[in-house]
Design an enzyme around this catalytic site. Structure first.
Site, PDB file in Angstrom:
ATOM      1  N   ASP A 117      -6.011  48.809  11.489  1.00 25.19           N
ATOM      2  CA  ASP A 117      -6.988  48.276  12.309  1.00 25.19           C
ATOM      3  C   ASP A 117      -7.472  48.814  13.952  1.00 25.19           C
ATOM      4  OD1 ASP A 117      -4.866  47.230  13.376  1.00 25.19           O
ATOM      5  OD2 ASP A 117      -6.047  45.141  13.575  1.00 25.19           O
ATOM      6  N   LYS A 168       4.102  40.592  21.874  1.00 17.44           N
ATOM      7  CA  LYS A 168       3.105  39.533  22.382  1.00 17.44           C
ATOM      8  C   LYS A 168       3.868  38.377  23.056  1.00 17.44           C
ATOM      9  CE  LYS A 168       0.061  39.878  18.532  1.00 17.44           C
ATOM     10  NZ  LYS A 168       0.574  40.478  17.218  1.00 17.44           N
ATOM     11  N   ASP A 226      -7.829  47.961  19.453  1.00 13.81           N
ATOM     12  CA  ASP A 226      -7.556  47.149  18.320  1.00 13.81           C
ATOM     13  C   ASP A 226      -8.806  46.549  17.774  1.00 13.81           C
ATOM     14  OD1 ASP A 226      -6.671  44.880  16.695  1.00 13.81           O
ATOM     15  OD2 ASP A 226      -4.627  45.501  17.064  1.00 13.81           O
TER      16      ASP A 226
HETATM   17  N1  GDD Z   1       1.059  45.818   4.029  1.00 11.89           N
HETATM   18  C1  GDD Z   1       0.970  44.659   5.053  1.00 11.89           C
HETATM   19  N2  GDD Z   1       1.613  43.443   4.741  1.00 11.89           N
HETATM   20  N3  GDD Z   1       0.333  45.033   6.084  1.00 11.89           N
HETATM   21  C2  GDD Z   1       0.114  43.768   7.062  1.00 11.89           C
HETATM   22  C3  GDD Z   1       0.922  42.848   6.863  1.00 11.89           C
HETATM   23  C4  GDD Z   1       1.658  42.682   5.605  1.00 11.89           C
HETATM   24  O1  GDD Z   1       2.170  41.414   5.370  1.00 11.89           O
HETATM   25  N4  GDD Z   1       0.616  41.981   7.883  1.00 11.89           N
HETATM   26  C5  GDD Z   1      -0.009  42.776   8.687  1.00 11.89           C
HETATM   27  N5  GDD Z   1      -0.410  44.139   8.126  1.00 11.89           N
HETATM   28  C6  GDD Z   1      -1.189  44.932   8.791  1.00 11.89           C
HETATM   29  C7  GDD Z   1      -2.581  44.625   9.174  1.00 11.89           C
HETATM   30  O2  GDD Z   1      -3.406  44.685   8.026  1.00 11.89           O
HETATM   31  C8  GDD Z   1      -2.922  45.550  10.431  1.00 11.89           C
HETATM   32  O3  GDD Z   1      -3.369  46.749  10.064  1.00 11.89           O
HETATM   33  C9  GDD Z   1      -1.616  45.557  10.796  1.00 11.89           C
HETATM   34  O4  GDD Z   1      -0.472  45.507   9.890  1.00 11.89           O
HETATM   35  C10 GDD Z   1      -1.224  45.203  12.176  1.00 11.89           C
HETATM   36  O5  GDD Z   1      -1.464  43.521  12.109  1.00 11.89           O
HETATM   37  P1  GDD Z   1      -2.283  42.739  13.075  1.00 11.89           P
HETATM   38  O6  GDD Z   1      -2.342  41.535  12.480  1.00 11.89           O
HETATM   39  O7  GDD Z   1      -3.530  43.723  13.346  1.00 11.89           O
HETATM   40  O8  GDD Z   1      -1.342  42.830  14.343  1.00 11.89           O
HETATM   41  P2  GDD Z   1      -1.963  42.632  15.801  1.00 11.89           P
HETATM   42  O9  GDD Z   1      -3.165  43.521  15.994  1.00 11.89           O
HETATM   43  O10 GDD Z   1      -1.694  41.124  16.129  1.00 11.89           O
HETATM   44  O11 GDD Z   1      -0.627  43.467  16.497  1.00 11.89           O
HETATM   45  C11 GDD Z   1      -0.130  44.640  16.016  1.00 11.89           C
HETATM   46  O12 GDD Z   1      -0.970  45.608  16.471  1.00 11.89           O
HETATM   47  C12 GDD Z   1      -1.005  45.849  17.823  1.00 11.89           C
HETATM   48  C13 GDD Z   1      -1.914  47.183  18.042  1.00 11.89           C
HETATM   49  O13 GDD Z   1      -3.252  47.124  17.664  1.00 11.89           O
HETATM   50  C14 GDD Z   1       1.551  45.042  16.486  1.00 11.89           C
HETATM   51  O14 GDD Z   1       1.864  46.024  15.922  1.00 11.89           O
HETATM   52  C15 GDD Z   1       1.282  45.071  17.981  1.00 11.89           C
HETATM   53  O15 GDD Z   1       2.526  45.629  18.467  1.00 11.89           O
HETATM   54  C16 GDD Z   1       0.475  46.343  18.547  1.00 11.89           C
HETATM   55  O16 GDD Z   1       0.339  46.257  19.991  1.00 11.89           O
HETATM   56 MG    MG Z   2      -4.366  44.446  14.861  1.00  4.58          MG
END
Ligand code: GDD
Ligand code: MG
Length: 363
Positions: A117, A168, A226
């Protein structure tokens, strides 16, 4: 080695697309977040085209929620010149578990992992280059943001080595954050525990650092966003339309708006701020759309005003309605002169009568 010399022959890419996209509900009730139309293309198309531009063609999608939608759209990837395979998690395994789960599909020694994403302009070869030059076991792409609290905060030392990974945290020691793209040596993926949920952010990275392993940071200042919240989704989409965010999939499109095939725009309608109008959508006379994301088949009636708002598939916005910073679910029907302001989310199929919700008393 310069980035043009970086070898990508033995590199595979993994994209994590198994999240539920809860912050983008109700749009993600019917489609997974990486498949929502962004500047008229499923978001993932932009990421895939960026990976492809770096010469990487072998891609594995780690899916869980609504996995069939990805395969239906991208198939084996050959239309994009890629080879795409899919690994499904029947119960979400988290980010680390998702990476471990695709191991049977990995034949390369170097594995690029992407959150599915993130809209970003960084040349992926430059991140691989840093990885190869530093000799690290894992390299993280890092960017600087004004508020790091919603991300993984990642301080580095003067050599660029990662010193901590704080997911976070309310008290971030630096503005440098995890940009959601990693280069892994295959052996590190093999060491992630199998068959149970694992967070790469909360378990794998802190664990590697506690063992004193070499985790490196690749910091840069290119475009990065993001797309996980309505506000960011709207901004990212508008930035793509205006050419502020680069995407090889848009082939250099740049303008104040983008109207897709089969859409109609009535006389005197004003489309600005990176507005995108989806296939077959109808925009009525005199409507004003500023930073609007109108999905396929939606109808905006005459004189309506839509600002920084996503209008779902087949939804209808009645005459002279005002919607600002909202999310309108698929097939919802917003009556004439309704006013929906900041943060409003209308669930799919909901029908609001003419004048049914207002923030002002004039008629
Ligand atoms: N296959 C799989 N299985 N993918 C997953 C799962 C899971 O259980 N959970 C989440 N994802 C995928 C989501 O679809 C997304 O593409 C990605 O992992 C990150 O999940 P988000 O839910 O978007 O996380 P975030 O935005 O809160 O935080 C993450 O991204 C940030 C940067 O955009 C973390 O990696 C942070 O450390 C980072 O800064
Ligand atoms: Mg994200």
């Amino acid at each position: 080695m310069t980035s043009t010399e970086t070898s990508v022959d033995d590199v595979q890419a993994v994209i994590l697309v198994g999240g539920k996209g809860t912050r983008l509900r109700p749009l993600t009730l019917s489609a997974p977040k990486p498949m929502l139309p962004t500047a008229g293309l499923p978001f993932l198309t932009h990421l895939l085209s960026r990976i492809s531009a770096a010469g990487i063609t072998r891609i594995v999608l780690g899916t869980s929620f609504q996995s069939h939608v990805f395969e239906q759209h991208f198939g084996d990837g050959s239309k994009m010149g890629l080879s795409i395979t899919y690994v499904h998690e029947s119960e979400p395994l988290g980010t680390g578990g998702g990476i471990r789960n695709v191991l049977p599909e990995l034949t390369a020694e170097t594995v690029l992992v992407f959150n599915g994403d993130v809209l970003c302009g960084t040349d992926v070869r430059s991140i691989i280059d840093t990885h190869q030059t530093s000799g690290a076991e894992v390299t993280l792409h890092l960017v600087r943001v004004t508020d790091p609290r919603a991300f993984g905060c990642v301080p580095t030392d003067s050599d660029g080595r990662v010193t901590a990974f704080l997911e976070k945290t309310q008290d971030p020691p630096t503005d440098q954050i995890n940009a959601g793209c990693y280069v892994f040596n295959r052996s590190v993926i093999e060491s992630i525990p199998e068959g149970r949920p694992v967070s790469v952010e909360r378990e794998v990275f802190p664990g590697l650092l506690a063992e004193g392993r070499h985790v490196h940071g690749h910091v840069d200042s290119g475009y990065w966003r993001d797309m996980g919240t309505p506000e960011d989704f709207v901004r990212g989409s508008a930035d793509l339309v205006r050419g502020i965010a680069p995407s090889p999939a848009l082939q250099g499109h740049r303008g104040e708006f983008l109207v897709h095939d089969g859409a109609s725009v009535g006389p005197g309608a004003l489309l600005i701020g990176g507005t995108v109008v989806g296939r077959g959508a109808e925009i009525g006379a005199g409507a004003r759309l500023d930073g609007a994301v109108i999905f396929d088949g939606a109808v905006v009636e005459a004189g309506a005003v839509i600002e920084r708002t996503i209008v779902g598939f087949g939804a209808r916005i009645g005459p002279r309605a005002l919607i600002r910073d909202g999310v309108i679910g698929d097939g919802a029907d917003i009556g004439a002169r309704c006013e929906l302001l900041r943060g409003a989310r209308v669930w799919p199929g909901v029908k609001l009568p003419d004048g049914g919700i207002r923030f002002s008393t004039d008629v």
